[in-house]
Motif scaffolding. Structure first.
Motif, PDB file in Angstrom:
ATOM      1  N   UNK A  65       0.825  -1.210   0.000  1.00  0.00           N
ATOM      2  CA  UNK A  65       0.000   0.000   0.000  1.00  0.00           C
ATOM      3  C   UNK A  65       0.860   1.261   0.000  1.00  0.00           C
ATOM      4  N   UNK A  66       1.918   1.216   0.802  1.00  0.00           N
ATOM      5  CA  UNK A  66       2.796   2.384   0.905  1.00  0.00           C
ATOM      6  C   UNK A  66       3.486   2.648  -0.429  1.00  0.00           C
ATOM      7  N   UNK A  67       3.961   1.595  -1.068  1.00  0.00           N
ATOM      8  CA  UNK A  67       4.662   1.748  -2.343  1.00  0.00           C
ATOM      9  C   UNK A  67       3.729   2.289  -3.420  1.00  0.00           C
ATOM     10  N   UNK A  68       2.511   1.742  -3.468  1.00  0.00           N
ATOM     11  CA  UNK A  68       1.546   2.195  -4.467  1.00  0.00           C
ATOM     12  C   UNK A  68       1.225   3.674  -4.263  1.00  0.00           C
ATOM     13  N   UNK A  69       0.924   4.043  -3.030  1.00  0.00           N
ATOM     14  CA  UNK A  69       0.597   5.432  -2.732  1.00  0.00           C
ATOM     15  C   UNK A  69       1.752   6.372  -3.020  1.00  0.00           C
ATOM     16  N   UNK A  70       2.949   5.948  -2.657  1.00  0.00           N
ATOM     17  CA  UNK A  70       4.136   6.781  -2.865  1.00  0.00           C
ATOM     18  C   UNK A  70       4.351   7.065  -4.351  1.00  0.00           C
ATOM     19  N   UNK A  71       4.289   6.000  -5.174  1.00  0.00           N
ATOM     20  CA  UNK A  71       4.520   6.181  -6.608  1.00  0.00           C
ATOM     21  C   UNK A  71       3.367   6.920  -7.282  1.00  0.00           C
ATOM     22  N   UNK A  72       2.150   6.751  -6.771  1.00  0.00           N
ATOM     23  CA  UNK A  72       1.031   7.520  -7.316  1.00  0.00           C
ATOM     24  C   UNK A  72       1.230   9.012  -7.068  1.00  0.00           C
ATOM     25  N   UNK A  73       1.764   9.343  -5.902  1.00  0.00           N
ATOM     26  CA  UNK A  73       2.057  10.743  -5.606  1.00  0.00           C
ATOM     27  C   UNK A  73       3.100  11.302  -6.550  1.00  0.00           C
ATOM     28  N   UNK A  74       4.140  10.522  -6.789  1.00  0.00           N
ATOM     29  CA  UNK A  74       5.203  10.954  -7.697  1.00  0.00           C
ATOM     30  C   UNK A  74       4.680  11.077  -9.125  1.00  0.00           C
ATOM     31  N   UNK A  75       3.913  10.092  -9.576  1.00  0.00           N
ATOM     32  CA  UNK A  75       3.384  10.111 -10.941  1.00  0.00           C
ATOM     33  C   UNK A  75       2.394  11.254 -11.148  1.00  0.00           C
ATOM     34  N   UNK A 198       0.834   7.998   2.099  1.00  0.00           N
ATOM     35  CA  UNK A 198       2.017   7.760   1.285  1.00  0.00           C
ATOM     36  C   UNK A 198       1.957   8.544  -0.029  1.00  0.00           C
ATOM     37  N   UNK A 199       0.749   8.758  -0.555  1.00  0.00           N
ATOM     38  CA  UNK A 199       0.578   9.598  -1.745  1.00  0.00           C
ATOM     39  C   UNK A 199       1.098  11.006  -1.455  1.00  0.00           C
ATOM     40  N   UNK A 200       0.694  11.548  -0.309  1.00  0.00           N
ATOM     41  CA  UNK A 200       1.141  12.882   0.075  1.00  0.00           C
ATOM     42  C   UNK A 200       2.659  12.914   0.255  1.00  0.00           C
ATOM     43  N   UNK A 201       3.213  11.841   0.835  1.00  0.00           N
ATOM     44  CA  UNK A 201       4.667  11.778   1.022  1.00  0.00           C
ATOM     45  C   UNK A 201       5.383  11.756  -0.323  1.00  0.00           C
TER      46      UNK A 201
END
Length: 243
Positions: A65-75, A198-201
């Motif tokens: 979940x953290x990885x998905x959210x993190x990369x969605x934020x970056x993308x 994680x998206x926000x991060x």
């Protein structure tokens, strides 16, 4: 509800607070001081993301979940950057002025504030309210120098000081709406909390590495900017572990 509204308003209005000195400024801000402010902001956001958002997201989800959210934020930030013209605030020693229309500038800056507002709202949706307060405070500190730089840029586009101040303040207002949206979505659908945090991060980390750090190192002030970046980190670490 009252906490997220109060926190989002304070963080958003910090943009206008940071723009206040423009009303009394004689001349323009030197590249050296601008780079110091940008680097300090990067340090604050880095600490908020790494010691606030990401650890909090692990309380509600796993690495997937953290990885998905993190990369969605970056993308998401990558897509916004491609769709919206990048505004370089006088990033050159020659002091070149850019001639983009003021409304286009305002739209770009406003849209780039959306992930910041989401990060505040999502943080308040977690069970620990201190996380929301911390992120709201960090975003507010980040918004202050941003508001100053936006107002300074608008003045360089032959806009009066008062109009530049009001416009810079208005660009932060979108964060209130984005904050409430992030809060309600993650409150109603609890499984979105780790993704949202994680998206926000990821969005914040993108801004740090893609925008703030390069901007603070582009005019020969790398060493003082690096010191300012570290001071920003220490400042937030002290806040996190003292309150």
């Amino acid at each position: 509800m009252s906490s997220v509204l109060f926190g989002s308003i304070l963080s958003a209005l910090s943009t206008g607070l940071g723009a206040i000195p423009i009303l009394f400024l004689q001349g323009t801000l030197t590249h050296r001081w601008r780079d110091i402010l940008l680097a300090f902001t990067a340090g604050i956001m880095m600490t908020a993301a790494m010691l606030g958002l990401i650890p909090e997201s692990f309380k509600y989800g796993g690495i997937i979940e953290i990885s998905i959210g993190l990369f969605l934020g970056v993308l998401t930030l990558t897509t916004l950057e491609k769709l919206i013209p990048h505004i370089d605030l006088e990033h050159s020693k020659s002091g070149i002025k850019f001639d983009e229309k003021a409304m286009l500038i305002i739209a770009a800056i406003t849209l780039h504030n959306i992930p910041e507002g989401l990060s505040v709202g999502v943080s308040y949706a977690s069970d620990i309210s201190d996380t929301g307060n911390l992120i709201a405070f960090a975003i507010g500190l980040q918004n202050a120098p941003e508001g100053f730089l936006v107002a300074l840029f608008l003045i360089n586009q032959s806009i009066s000081k008062w109009k530049a101040f009001l416009i810079a303040t208005a660009t932060g207002a979108v964060e209130i709406i984005a904050s409430l949206l992030g809060f309600y979505l993650t409150s109603i659908i609890s499984f979105l909390v780790p993704y949202g945090l994680s998206f926000a991060a990821g969005a914040m980390l993108f801004i740090i590495y893609k925008e703030l750090i390069p901007e603070s190192h582009g005019d020969g002030n790398e060493r003082i900017a690096t010191y300012s970046f570290i001071i920003g980190i220490l400042f937030m670490v002290i806040l996190i572990y003292s309150f």
